[in-house]
Design a protein around this motif. Structure first.
Motif, PDB file in Angstrom:
ATOM      1  N   MET A   1      36.520  -4.158 -49.627  1.00  0.00           N
ATOM      2  CA  MET A   1      36.370  -3.780 -51.020  1.00  0.00           C
ATOM      3  C   MET A   1      34.908  -3.577 -51.396  1.00  0.00           C
ATOM      4  O   MET A   1      34.580  -3.106 -52.463  1.00  0.00           O
ATOM      5  CB  MET A   1      36.959  -4.879 -51.886  1.00  0.00           C
ATOM      6  N   THR A   2      34.001  -3.952 -50.494  1.00  0.00           N
ATOM      7  CA  THR A   2      32.590  -3.844 -50.845  1.00  0.00           C
ATOM      8  C   THR A   2      32.060  -2.468 -50.507  1.00  0.00           C
ATOM      9  O   THR A   2      31.355  -2.257 -49.536  1.00  0.00           O
ATOM     10  CB  THR A   2      31.762  -4.892 -50.083  1.00  0.00           C
ATOM     11  N   THR A   3      32.441  -1.503 -51.333  1.00  0.00           N
ATOM     12  CA  THR A   3      31.926  -0.161 -51.117  1.00  0.00           C
ATOM     13  C   THR A   3      30.492  -0.040 -51.624  1.00  0.00           C
ATOM     14  O   THR A   3      29.819   0.926 -51.367  1.00  0.00           O
ATOM     15  CB  THR A   3      32.778   0.884 -51.838  1.00  0.00           C
ATOM     16  N   VAL A   4      30.050  -1.044 -52.386  1.00  0.00           N
ATOM     17  CA  VAL A   4      28.738  -0.958 -53.014  1.00  0.00           C
ATOM     18  C   VAL A   4      27.847  -2.087 -52.541  1.00  0.00           C
ATOM     19  O   VAL A   4      28.170  -3.252 -52.710  1.00  0.00           O
ATOM     20  CB  VAL A   4      28.888  -1.063 -54.548  1.00  0.00           C
ATOM     21  N   PRO A   5      26.707  -1.761 -51.921  1.00  0.00           N
ATOM     22  CA  PRO A   5      25.760  -2.816 -51.528  1.00  0.00           C
ATOM     23  C   PRO A   5      25.160  -3.434 -52.786  1.00  0.00           C
ATOM     24  O   PRO A   5      25.087  -2.805 -53.831  1.00  0.00           O
ATOM     25  CB  PRO A   5      24.692  -2.076 -50.730  1.00  0.00           C
ATOM     26  N   THR A   6      24.691  -4.666 -52.699  1.00  0.00           N
ATOM     27  CA  THR A   6      24.294  -5.345 -53.925  1.00  0.00           C
ATOM     28  C   THR A   6      22.796  -5.664 -53.990  1.00  0.00           C
ATOM     29  O   THR A   6      22.388  -6.570 -54.691  1.00  0.00           O
ATOM     30  CB  THR A   6      25.090  -6.649 -54.094  1.00  0.00           C
ATOM     31  N   ALA A   7      21.990  -4.917 -53.270  1.00  0.00           N
ATOM     32  CA  ALA A   7      20.542  -5.112 -53.402  1.00  0.00           C
ATOM     33  C   ALA A   7      20.137  -4.856 -54.851  1.00  0.00           C
ATOM     34  O   ALA A   7      20.791  -4.116 -55.565  1.00  0.00           O
ATOM     35  CB  ALA A   7      19.804  -4.164 -52.481  1.00  0.00           C
ATOM     36  N   ILE A   8      19.048  -5.467 -55.268  1.00  0.00           N
ATOM     37  CA  ILE A   8      18.708  -5.398 -56.682  1.00  0.00           C
ATOM     38  C   ILE A   8      17.905  -4.142 -57.009  1.00  0.00           C
ATOM     39  O   ILE A   8      18.165  -3.465 -57.993  1.00  0.00           O
ATOM     40  CB  ILE A   8      17.926  -6.653 -57.115  1.00  0.00           C
ATOM     41  N   ASP A   9      16.910  -3.829 -56.187  1.00  0.00           N
ATOM     42  CA  ASP A   9      16.091  -2.676 -56.555  1.00  0.00           C
ATOM     43  C   ASP A   9      16.698  -1.411 -55.977  1.00  0.00           C
ATOM     44  O   ASP A   9      17.332  -1.434 -54.941  1.00  0.00           O
ATOM     45  CB  ASP A   9      14.665  -2.858 -56.056  1.00  0.00           C
ATOM     46  N   GLU A  10      16.503  -0.318 -56.678  1.00  0.00           N
ATOM     47  CA  GLU A  10      17.210   0.887 -56.263  1.00  0.00           C
ATOM     48  C   GLU A  10      16.330   2.139 -56.393  1.00  0.00           C
ATOM     49  O   GLU A  10      16.268   2.746 -57.442  1.00  0.00           O
ATOM     50  CB  GLU A  10      18.498   1.042 -57.064  1.00  0.00           C
ATOM     51  N   PRO A  12      15.786   5.965 -56.061  1.00  0.00           N
ATOM     52  CA  PRO A  12      16.808   7.008 -56.050  1.00  0.00           C
ATOM     53  C   PRO A  12      17.057   7.471 -54.619  1.00  0.00           C
ATOM     54  O   PRO A  12      16.113   7.567 -53.826  1.00  0.00           O
ATOM     55  CB  PRO A  12      16.200   8.128 -56.885  1.00  0.00           C
ATOM     56  N   ALA A  13      18.283   7.702 -54.273  1.00  0.00           N
ATOM     57  CA  ALA A  13      18.606   8.174 -52.929  1.00  0.00           C
ATOM     58  C   ALA A  13      17.951   9.534 -52.709  1.00  0.00           C
ATOM     59  O   ALA A  13      17.625  10.246 -53.657  1.00  0.00           O
ATOM     60  CB  ALA A  13      20.115   8.293 -52.777  1.00  0.00           C
TER      61      ALA A  13
ATOM     62  N   ARG B 160      21.034   9.045 -64.543  1.00  0.00           N
ATOM     63  CA  ARG B 160      19.958   8.096 -64.851  1.00  0.00           C
ATOM     64  C   ARG B 160      19.360   8.415 -66.209  1.00  0.00           C
ATOM     65  O   ARG B 160      19.054   7.518 -66.998  1.00  0.00           O
ATOM     66  CB  ARG B 160      18.860   8.177 -63.776  1.00  0.00           C
ATOM     67  N   ARG B 193      23.570  -0.197 -59.089  1.00  0.00           N
ATOM     68  CA  ARG B 193      22.483  -1.176 -58.957  1.00  0.00           C
ATOM     69  C   ARG B 193      21.549  -1.091 -60.150  1.00  0.00           C
ATOM     70  O   ARG B 193      21.053  -2.090 -60.641  1.00  0.00           O
ATOM     71  CB  ARG B 193      21.725  -0.956 -57.642  1.00  0.00           C
ATOM     72  N   ARG B 197      20.674  -4.151 -62.592  1.00  0.00           N
ATOM     73  CA  ARG B 197      19.315  -4.629 -62.832  1.00  0.00           C
ATOM     74  C   ARG B 197      19.010  -4.621 -64.336  1.00  0.00           C
ATOM     75  O   ARG B 197      18.472  -5.575 -64.876  1.00  0.00           O
ATOM     76  CB  ARG B 197      18.314  -3.725 -62.101  1.00  0.00           C
ATOM     77  N   SER B 217      34.383  -4.556 -58.204  1.00  0.00           N
ATOM     78  CA  SER B 217      34.238  -5.726 -57.342  1.00  0.00           C
ATOM     79  C   SER B 217      32.776  -6.020 -57.073  1.00  0.00           C
ATOM     80  O   SER B 217      32.416  -7.150 -56.785  1.00  0.00           O
ATOM     81  CB  SER B 217      34.984  -5.503 -56.032  1.00  0.00           C
ATOM     82  N   SER B 218      31.912  -5.003 -57.187  1.00  0.00           N
ATOM     83  CA  SER B 218      30.515  -5.256 -56.864  1.00  0.00           C
ATOM     84  C   SER B 218      29.722  -5.794 -58.046  1.00  0.00           C
ATOM     85  O   SER B 218      28.791  -6.547 -57.861  1.00  0.00           O
ATOM     86  CB  SER B 218      29.862  -3.988 -56.316  1.00  0.00           C
ATOM     87  N   LEU B 256      43.516   0.982 -52.269  1.00  0.00           N
ATOM     88  CA  LEU B 256      42.069   1.161 -52.118  1.00  0.00           C
ATOM     89  C   LEU B 256      41.695   1.205 -50.636  1.00  0.00           C
ATOM     90  O   LEU B 256      42.166   0.387 -49.859  1.00  0.00           O
ATOM     91  CB  LEU B 256      41.396  -0.045 -52.784  1.00  0.00           C
ATOM     92  N   HIS B 258      39.842   0.256 -47.414  1.00  0.00           N
ATOM     93  CA  HIS B 258      39.330  -1.065 -47.123  1.00  0.00           C
ATOM     94  C   HIS B 258      38.508  -0.991 -45.860  1.00  0.00           C
ATOM     95  O   HIS B 258      39.064  -1.004 -44.774  1.00  0.00           O
ATOM     96  CB  HIS B 258      40.538  -1.985 -46.905  1.00  0.00           C
ATOM     97  N   PRO B 259      37.191  -0.905 -45.955  1.00  0.00           N
ATOM     98  CA  PRO B 259      36.393  -0.635 -44.766  1.00  0.00           C
ATOM     99  C   PRO B 259      36.661  -1.624 -43.630  1.00  0.00           C
ATOM    100  O   PRO B 259      36.826  -1.234 -42.479  1.00  0.00           O
ATOM    101  CB  PRO B 259      34.953  -0.751 -45.254  1.00  0.00           C
TER     102      PRO B 259
END
Lengths: 361, 321
Positions: A1-10, A12-13, B160, B193, B197, B217-218, B256, B258-259
């Motif tokens: 379910m963790t499709t999104v990493p949770t690092a704080i700073d981002e 832009p890709a 953004r 993210r 923040r 979930s994140s 969903l 599920h990786p």
């Protein structure tokens, strides 16, 4: 379910880092200007060919009876105007005269066509200016109100009114207006730009209202305006309806957009939402129609000027046409065509001014 | 005290031939600084319930219930008063950044017009604020960006910018309606993210609307699941998403990708399709698609009741621990 990493700073890709290009507005205008020049050249070609196709005898119309019988005079005349040369050469001569401001001589007034145009253009210009101004203000206003009050009584009323305005032919409206406004009620003068015997203000722009103001003669300004009202309104009637309908649909098209909703979500006053967000987005379509309105006014001027004895280019064109005054016809054609093309150019440039996305393509 | 407390919110929209109920009595509250997730399929009334708060529904819609925002009742508030709250204390980010920014107005103008109005800043101060905001959301070269138009930016950048616009007056609550749906997955992560923040730094409460439970979930703290205009299950993120108890929540999670478990578990689609407004089944509106339905589900409308760690609208409760 963790499709999104949770690092704080981002940061832009990389895919987000595409950047903007310089405006290039000047390039945009120059390109449109080049198109304008080419178009004008094309117009002169068409006008020239048309004059050649018209079954009129230049010798017979221009020379007196005796001169026309004298082969040497005819030869001299033909040589002077290049009539003894092949068509492409004649076109080149014609163009040469044109760039030197020579449109030939009217066989009716026996004046240079350019001189005639210079006399008649300001009258039409003034009429067109007020007519278009009125049509734009009222038409855009009506259209906006109709769209904002969609399906309510105001909208229905405006729809019926604009349908009526579009359906009635201009010459008919002109006659009715003249009959009611001048003959029956006597509220408006029925002919000419000023009352009989009144001399025009010293010419600066050729527009009597403006010249009168420049000369400080307010009563003359009022009189000139008084004379303008009826023909200008008649010319505007169709265009008010046209603009009302187009503005209404253009506004309806943008009114449901997300950015309008977003503007309201920002708490902007309704006036700002309507003018800055809705009308701004509807403007390109409205301006297209405005260009058309200008064209309509010039076309309509022929009839309206005839009916209101307005000494403008429309009357001149009418007289030239019925008398087969070929140089005058060609001159008017070129003038009107150049006005069309110029208006289109202005509309194109305005698109770019209004909508920044157009400058790039 | 909660930032927003919504109770028995009911929204009816006009359609040709009568009104249709889109939101049918929802309750929730949002606490300061939390991300409150609202999940559900399209047409479940998520967006409409938010537009109702800001008075952005189409004409002739009817809204019932209460929505207390910072002590003020939003439902039925005159437009004039609402305009002072909207965009200032309560801001919204829309789903599609390609349509939610005006294409003919500069980014700077769209960033500062409401700031000048709400915070009474002059042109210069508003511009400084705009630069600050663009830096906050990590737009490179913010000063140049002010003079650029939306079409100069990619989708992620536009979102953004839309977020910067929404946050310009330091709102207490941000409603983000599917803010990542129109974007690529990598860009999505960046936006989430960013939201995470900003709410930490600015003590901002966020309502995050999505149909993607993976997104919730994140970053969500608490989650409410909407179905056909009602809340069917709500509670803390871990409880609801790790141990779903409503058959609909369970079905959504099973659907969903599920990786980690991709090989062992095939994806399970939910049978049938979401009911269309105006054609909501009787009883529990999910019973036609539910594999656990019993006879009474066809008749009785299930109430949202508190059960141990959450609130649940399913009397059958087939997954109770």
């Amino acid at each position: 379910m963790t499709t999104v990493p949770t690092a704080i700073d981002e940061p832009p890709a990389a895919s987000e880092r595409r950047f903007w290009r310089p405006p290039g507005f000047v390039r945009f205008v120059l390109r449109r200007l080049a198109a304008l020049v080419l178009l004008t050249l094309g117009i002169t070609a068409v006008a020239f060919v048309l004059t050649q196709l018209v079954p009129s005898n230049a010798v017979a119309t221009n020379l007196g009876e005796q001169a026309a019988g004298d082969p040497a005079a005819v030869q001299a005349f033909k040589h002077h105007y290049g009539l003894d040369r092949p068509l492409p050469v004649r076109y080149a001569i014609y163009l040469d005269h044109l760039v030197h401001g020579d449109l030939g001589q009217s066989s009716l007034t026996h004046d240079a066509v350019t001189h005639d145009l210079g006399q008649f253009i300001p009258a039409t210009g003034e009429l067109a200016l007020y007519s278009v101004l009125f049509a734009a203000i009222v038409g855009i206003g009506f259209g906006t109100v109709a769209a904002l009050r969609r399906n309510r009584p105001t909208d229905h009323l405006l729809r019926v009114a604009s349908l009526a305005g579009i359906s009635m032919p201009t010459f008919w409206i002109a006659l009715v207006a003249l009959y009611v406004g001048f003959f029956k009620l006597g509220w408006f003068p029925g002919a000419e730009r000023l009352d009989p015997g009144v001399s025009p203000p010293p010419s600066v722009t050729g527009l009597y209202t403006i010249d009168a103001l420049i000369a400080g003669k307010f009563s003359l300004f009022v009189q000139a305006l008084h004379h303008l009202i009826l023909p200008a309104l008649v010319l505007a009637a169709f265009n008010v309806s046209l603009l009302t309908r187009f503005t209404r649909s253009a506004v309806l098209e943008v009114i449901g957009n997300d950015y309008v909703r977003a503007a309201r979500a920002k708490g902007l006053p309704e006036r700002v939402v309507v003018v800055r967000y809705i009308l701004r987005a509807a403007l390109p379509s409205v301006i297209t129609v405005l260009g058309l309105v200008f064209a309509n006014v010039l076309t309509g001027a022929v009839l309206v000027e005839k009916i209101f004895s307005w000494p403008g280019i429309g009357q001149y064109a009418y007289e030239a046409a019925v008398n087969l005054d070929v140089p005058a016809i060609a001159g008017v054609s070129i003038f009107v065509a150049v006005v069309y093309v110029t208006i289109n150019f202005i509309v194109d440039v305005l698109y770019g001014v209004i909508d920044p996305r157009i400058r790039i393509t | 005290m909660s930032v927003l407390a919504v109770e028995s919110l009911r929204v009816k929209l006009p359609i040709p031939g009568g009104d249709v109920t889109i939101v049918d009595g929802v309750d929730y509250d949002v606490q300061p600084g939390e991300v409150f997730g609202i999940a559900g399929e399209s047409g479940s009334g998520k967006t409409i319930s938010m537009l109702a708060l800001l008075g952005l529904l189409p004409e002739h819609s009817t809204v019932e219930g209460t929505a207390l925002f910072a002590g003020k009742e939003l439902i039925g508030m005159p437009r004039r008063e609402l305009r002072d709250i909207a965009g200032r204390d309560l801001a919204m980010v829309f789903q599609d950044p390609f349509t939610s920014l005006h294409p003919m107005l500069t980014v700077g103008r769209q960033l500062s017009e409401h700031v000048r109005r709400h915070l009474h800043l002059d042109r210069h101060a508003a511009e400084e604020r705009a630069v600050e905001l663009l830096e906050d959301v990590r737009i490179p070269d913010p000063r140049a960006a002010l003079r650029a138009y939306p079409h100069h930016f990619s989708g992620g950048m536009r979102q953004r910018i839309a977020i910067a616009i929404a946050l310009a007056c330091r709102p207490k609550l941000l409603i983000a309606d599917e803010p990542t749906t129109a974007l690529d997955v990598t860009v999505q992560a960046g936006i989430l993210r960013l939201l995470d923040r900003l709410r930490r730094e600015q003590d901002l409460a966020v309502i995050l609307i999505t149909h993607d439970l993976g997104v919730l979930s994140s970053i969500a703290d608490r989650v409410s699941v909407f179905y056909a205009g009602r809340v069917v299950e709500s509670g803390a993120r871990g409880d609801v998403l790790q141990h779903p108890r409503h058959p609909y929540t369970r079905a959504l999670l099973d659907a969903l990708p599920h990786p980690e478990a991709a090989k062992e578990r095939p994806l399970v689609a939910i049978g049938g399709s979401p009911p269309t407004p105006g054609h909501i089944p009787s009883g529990c509106s999910f019973h036609t698609r539910c594999t656990h339905a019993v006879d009474s589900c066809r008749v009785d409308v299930p109430e949202l009741r508190a059960v141990s760690d959450r609130r649940l609208a399913c009397p059958v409760d087939p997954f109770s621990a």
